[in-house]
Design a protein around this motif. Structure first.
Motif, PDB file in Angstrom:
ATOM      1  N   GLY A 304      23.290 -12.413 102.031  1.00 12.26           N
ATOM      2  CA  GLY A 304      23.289 -13.342 103.155  1.00 12.26           C
ATOM      3  C   GLY A 304      21.978 -14.095 103.216  1.00 12.26           C
ATOM      4  N   GLN A 305      21.324 -14.032 104.375  1.00 15.26           N
ATOM      5  CA  GLN A 305      20.091 -14.783 104.587  1.00 15.26           C
ATOM      6  C   GLN A 305      19.033 -14.454 103.532  1.00 15.26           C
ATOM      7  N   ASN A 306      18.492 -15.479 102.925  1.00 14.55           N
ATOM      8  CA  ASN A 306      17.420 -15.415 101.922  1.00 14.55           C
ATOM      9  C   ASN A 306      17.886 -14.972 100.529  1.00 14.55           C
ATOM     10  N   SER A 307      19.142 -14.594 100.390  1.00 15.39           N
ATOM     11  CA  SER A 307      19.628 -14.203  99.068  1.00 15.39           C
ATOM     12  C   SER A 307      19.796 -15.431  98.177  1.00 15.39           C
ATOM     13  N   LEU A 308      19.513 -15.246  96.884  1.00 13.92           N
ATOM     14  CA  LEU A 308      19.721 -16.306  95.893  1.00 13.92           C
ATOM     15  C   LEU A 308      20.971 -16.053  95.056  1.00 13.92           C
ATOM     16  N   TYR A 309      21.770 -15.090  95.483  1.00 12.08           N
ATOM     17  CA  TYR A 309      22.992 -14.721  94.772  1.00 12.08           C
ATOM     18  C   TYR A 309      24.162 -15.518  95.335  1.00 12.08           C
ATOM     19  N   MET A 310      24.983 -16.094  94.462  1.00 12.52           N
ATOM     20  CA  MET A 310      26.061 -16.975  94.883  1.00 12.52           C
ATOM     21  C   MET A 310      27.422 -16.289  94.946  1.00 12.52           C
ATOM     22  N   GLY A 311      27.500 -15.023  94.595  1.00 11.39           N
ATOM     23  CA  GLY A 311      28.783 -14.324  94.562  1.00 11.39           C
ATOM     24  C   GLY A 311      29.143 -13.687  95.894  1.00 11.39           C
ATOM     25  N   GLU A 312      30.106 -12.779  95.842  1.00 13.41           N
ATOM     26  CA  GLU A 312      30.543 -12.059  97.032  1.00 13.41           C
ATOM     27  C   GLU A 312      29.409 -11.161  97.544  1.00 13.41           C
ATOM     28  N   PRO A 313      29.438 -10.814  98.853  1.00 12.80           N
ATOM     29  CA  PRO A 313      28.408  -9.915  99.386  1.00 12.80           C
ATOM     30  C   PRO A 313      28.258  -8.649  98.548  1.00 12.80           C
ATOM     31  N   SER A 314      27.028  -8.357  98.148  1.00 14.45           N
ATOM     32  CA  SER A 314      26.737  -7.194  97.318  1.00 14.45           C
ATOM     33  C   SER A 314      25.433  -6.578  97.783  1.00 14.45           C
ATOM     34  N   ILE A 315      25.274  -5.296  97.546  1.00 11.68           N
ATOM     35  CA  ILE A 315      24.030  -4.632  97.936  1.00 11.68           C
ATOM     36  C   ILE A 315      22.875  -5.186  97.114  1.00 11.68           C
ATOM     37  N   HIS A 316      21.843  -5.618  97.804  1.00 11.87           N
ATOM     38  CA  HIS A 316      20.603  -6.073  97.170  1.00 11.87           C
ATOM     39  C   HIS A 316      19.608  -4.910  97.270  1.00 11.87           C
ATOM     40  N   ASN A 317      19.520  -4.110  96.205  1.00  7.69           N
ATOM     41  CA  ASN A 317      18.730  -2.884  96.282  1.00  7.69           C
ATOM     42  C   ASN A 317      17.224  -3.115  96.332  1.00  7.69           C
ATOM     43  N   GLY A 318      16.748  -4.237  95.818  1.00 11.90           N
ATOM     44  CA  GLY A 318      15.332  -4.557  95.925  1.00 11.90           C
ATOM     45  C   GLY A 318      14.428  -3.511  95.299  1.00 11.90           C
ATOM     46  N   ALA A 319      14.688  -3.171  94.046  1.00  9.62           N
ATOM     47  CA  ALA A 319      13.861  -2.169  93.375  1.00  9.62           C
ATOM     48  C   ALA A 319      12.418  -2.657  93.228  1.00  9.62           C
ATOM     49  N   ASP A 320      12.261  -3.890  92.783  1.00 10.76           N
ATOM     50  CA  ASP A 320      10.914  -4.447  92.678  1.00 10.76           C
ATOM     51  C   ASP A 320      10.435  -4.958  94.032  1.00 10.76           C
ATOM     52  N   ASP A 321      11.361  -5.577  94.764  1.00 10.11           N
ATOM     53  CA  ASP A 321      11.041  -6.186  96.067  1.00 10.11           C
ATOM     54  C   ASP A 321      11.719  -5.412  97.193  1.00 10.11           C
ATOM     55  N   ASN A 322      11.105  -4.393  97.794  1.00  8.65           N
ATOM     56  CA  ASN A 322       9.779  -3.952  97.444  1.00  8.65           C
ATOM     57  C   ASN A 322       9.732  -2.427  97.432  1.00  8.65           C
ATOM     58  N   ALA A 323      10.755  -1.830  96.813  1.00  8.04           N
ATOM     59  CA  ALA A 323      10.686  -0.387  96.593  1.00  8.04           C
ATOM     60  C   ALA A 323       9.481  -0.053  95.717  1.00  8.04           C
ATOM     61  N   SER A 324       9.096  -0.992  94.847  1.00  8.22           N
ATOM     62  CA  SER A 324       7.936  -0.747  93.977  1.00  8.22           C
ATOM     63  C   SER A 324       6.651  -0.648  94.789  1.00  8.22           C
ATOM     64  N   GLY A 325       6.432  -1.575  95.702  1.00  7.57           N
ATOM     65  CA  GLY A 325       5.228  -1.529  96.530  1.00  7.57           C
ATOM     66  C   GLY A 325       5.232  -0.351  97.478  1.00  7.57           C
ATOM     67  N   THR A 326       6.409  -0.018  98.022  1.00  7.28           N
ATOM     68  CA  THR A 326       6.532   1.135  98.913  1.00  7.28           C
ATOM     69  C   THR A 326       6.217   2.418  98.166  1.00  7.28           C
ATOM     70  N   THR A 327       6.701   2.520  96.943  1.00  5.21           N
ATOM     71  CA  THR A 327       6.384   3.669  96.098  1.00  5.21           C
ATOM     72  C   THR A 327       4.888   3.733  95.824  1.00  5.21           C
ATOM     73  N   GLY A 328       4.281   2.582  95.594  1.00  2.00           N
ATOM     74  CA  GLY A 328       2.834   2.543  95.416  1.00  2.00           C
ATOM     75  C   GLY A 328       2.108   3.097  96.631  1.00  2.00           C
ATOM     76  N   LEU A 329       2.607   2.774  97.812  1.00  2.00           N
ATOM     77  CA  LEU A 329       2.017   3.278  99.053  1.00  2.00           C
ATOM     78  C   LEU A 329       2.070   4.809  99.086  1.00  2.00           C
TER      79      LEU A 329
END
Length: 590
Positions: A304-329
């Motif tokens: 939805g909002q801010n997604s750059l994906y044009m297909g059907e609604p799908s889970i945006h897991n955000g591994a890099d954005d920002n599970a990576s930074g959270t893991t760094g924390l």
């Protein structure tokens, strides 16, 4: 005996590891695998899944021995605008009045018309003006409002602009719905009706979606299907305007037409959370000072909002954005907690939510900090640090915000990173909120990629070995800062972006507070030495008028700038606390 010795050796190794935990790629992968799992459904701000992630972070902080940051709690709840809802008071009625047969046509909500997200809530009954594309552009010698009085009327305008066939047309900058609505309001209109151009054969209605800015007060804004406006030859008018690039505006007088328009879009408030812990320095050498290390843990949910994906609604897991930074924390919190007897200042660790919606969590934190914000010596931010490439490119923002940064970064670069420095303190992540409070910042980032804001940003794309090196580098830098004999100096860095709409390079030097839900443009800060700073504008000020233009939000402010050139002096009406002030700004240039 041999087996007993082996068990003792293994137990000793475990105890040593617990007392001196290391940053490892294995742990990085484990944390990211959970944070970016389908179970957490993309960690959308305010959702149950995000709160589940918050519990995970809290449990980790607690296991490391961090103390709760927020008055005995690891959690800091904050309000935010979750969604928009249409009430049952929305109506669109065309009234044709003649002596013999008065008649009216009711359009169906969400089938034939829809209010726009930024409409004001009001009921009006007005005469109608067709105003072409609703554009006033001095630089293009084009004005759909020239010679037409729209005061207290409703204007009908096309979406887009008349020069759509030309790539990179100069008309593009005047095509946004917000710009056209603000322009109509400033011309005196009480309402604006948008219609699709003829190329939209299915004539779709715009989705009601919050765009991270306040409503435009004083005007109702809707989109209506072309079939509801059959009394105007829309296709012929569009063809004439497009072929000549000349306006064809007129007052609609057929059968004494009036339109009754009621708009009511309600904001539904939600609640989200930040997670924070603090490591107390055992030696207490600088008892009043502390370092902040942060990362946002929210993402886009199902898109939805801010997604750059044009297909059907799908889970945006955000591994890099920002599970990576959270893991760094988490990794840094664990590492520093094991050496708290060797640090000279306290270290605060905060995981923010609401970043993807406009730095909401970090903005709330800095304005409701449990410690004196002036004692924060530095904020280190990590956002998207999981995709280090083969060239070892590492980007560091905020390198101009203290005179110490570049020397420290170069000195601690034992990992052969190809470092790129960006001096600016303001930027598109949570460090910006702290920099607005005059805190020196550093923001670590391994770069964007084609999976950004798409469902494909998943754990299998993470370079855990590379992230381990990044985190060890951040650890070395943070250790140097937290143990320095003097706190880093703060330097205000001039911004490169102007927030301008037109080609005129007008510069003011204001920084928006995206969490400020007010009728106006609330400032999160001003750049030192900028026209705004010289005029006396301050963080927290709310601009409600710029020259003769009413300002309801950041978009209004941006559009108002397009009417001026560098060197112009503009009177600005500002709310500061309980006062209303008039401040004159001499606009700068780039």
């Amino acid at each position: 005996m041999k087996n007993v010795f082996l068990i003792f050796a293994l137990l000793s190794s475990f105890i040593i590891a617990q007392n001196n935990p290391e940053i490892t790629s294995e742990e990085i992968k484990q944390h990211i695998t959970y944070l970016a799992s389908d179970e957490l459904e993309g960690r959308m701000t305010g959702t149950e899944a995000l709160y589940k992630a918050a519990e995970y972070l809290k449990d980790e902080f607690e296991s490391f021995g961090l103390n709760p940051l927020f008055n005995g709690s690891y959690f800091q709840d904050f309000p935010f605008m979750e969604k928009l809802e249409l009430s049952d008071k929305n109506e669109f009625v065309t009234e044709f009045v003649n002596v013999n047969s008065p008649s009216g046509r009711y359009s169906k909500l969400e089938q034939e018309f829809i209010p726009l997200s930024f409409t004001d809530n009001q009921s009006i009954e007005c005469k109608v003006v067709f105003a072409g594309y609703g554009i006033s552009a001095k630089d293009l010698e084009y004005d759909d409002y020239a010679g037409i009085d729209v005061k207290d009327k409703i204007v009908i305008v096309f979406r887009n602009h008349p020069d759509m066939k030309s790539p990179h047309s100069n008309f593009e900058q005047y095509s946004s719905l917000r710009y056209k609505t603000t322009n109509a309001r400033d011309k005196g209109a009480k309402g604006i009706i948008f219609v699709n151009t003829s190329d939209k054969t299915e004539d779709p209605l715009i989705e009601l979606r919050y765009d991270n800015a306040a409503k435009i007060t004083g005007i109702s804004a809707v989109q209506v299907k072309r079939s509801a406006l059959g009394f105007i030859p829309l296709t012929d008018l569009q063809n004439q305007i497009d072929s000549t690039l000349k306006p064809k505006s007129f007052i609609v007088e057929e059968n004494q037409l009036t339109i009754e328009l009621s708009t009511e879009v309600n904001e539904v408030k939600g609640k989200s959370v930040n997670v924070g812990g603090i490591i107390k320095a055992a030696n207490n050498k600088f008892p009043d000072e502390y370092l902040v290390i942060g990362a946002h843990f929210d993402h886009l949910g199902w898109g939805g909002q801010n997604s750059l994906y044009m297909g059907e609604p799908s889970i945006h897991n955000g591994a890099d954005d920002n599970a990576s930074g959270t893991t760094g924390l988490l990794e840094l919190a664990e590492k520093f907690s094991s050496i708290k007897d060797k640090i000279d200042r306290d270290i605060v660790f905060i995981a923010f939510s609401g970043e993807e919606l406009g730095l909401l969590g970090s903005s709330y934190v800095v304005n409701n900090f449990p410690l004196p914000i002036e004692n924060n010596i530095t904020m280190i931010n990590m956002d998207m640090i999981g995709r280090l490439n083969d060239k070892k490119d590492l980007i560091v923002y905020g390198t101009g915000t203290s005179s110490k940064w570049k020397n420290i970064l170069d000195d601690k670069n034992e990992y052969d990173f190809n470092l790129t420095f960006n001096d600016e303190g303001f930027g598109p992540s949570d460090h910006s909120s702290f920099y607005g409070k005059k805190v020196p910042v550093l923001f670590f980032f391994t770069g964007t990629h084609t999976d950004y804001h798409k469902p494909s940003d998943d754990t299998d794309k993470i370079n855990a070995t590379g992230q381990e090196k990044v985190l060890k580098f951040v650890y070395d830098v943070a250790s140097t800062i937290v143990n320095s004999e003097t706190r880093p100096d703060f330097i205000s860095v001039e911004r490169k972006d102007t927030g301008r709409m037109t080609g005129t390079r007008v510069y003011v030097g204001t920084v928006p507070d995206f969490a400020g839900e007010v009728d106006g443009y609330k400032l999160g800060g001003v750049t030192d030495g900028s026209p705004a700073a010289k005029a006396g504008l301050l963080a927290g000020d709310i601009i409600i008028k710029f020259g003769d233009k009413k300002i309801s939000n950041i978009y209004d402010f941006t559009y108002a700038l397009g009417n001026y050139v560098p060197g112009d002096k503009v009177k600005v009406l500002v709310i500061r606390g309980l006062e209303e002030l008039t401040i004159e700004i001499e606009l700068g240039s780039r």
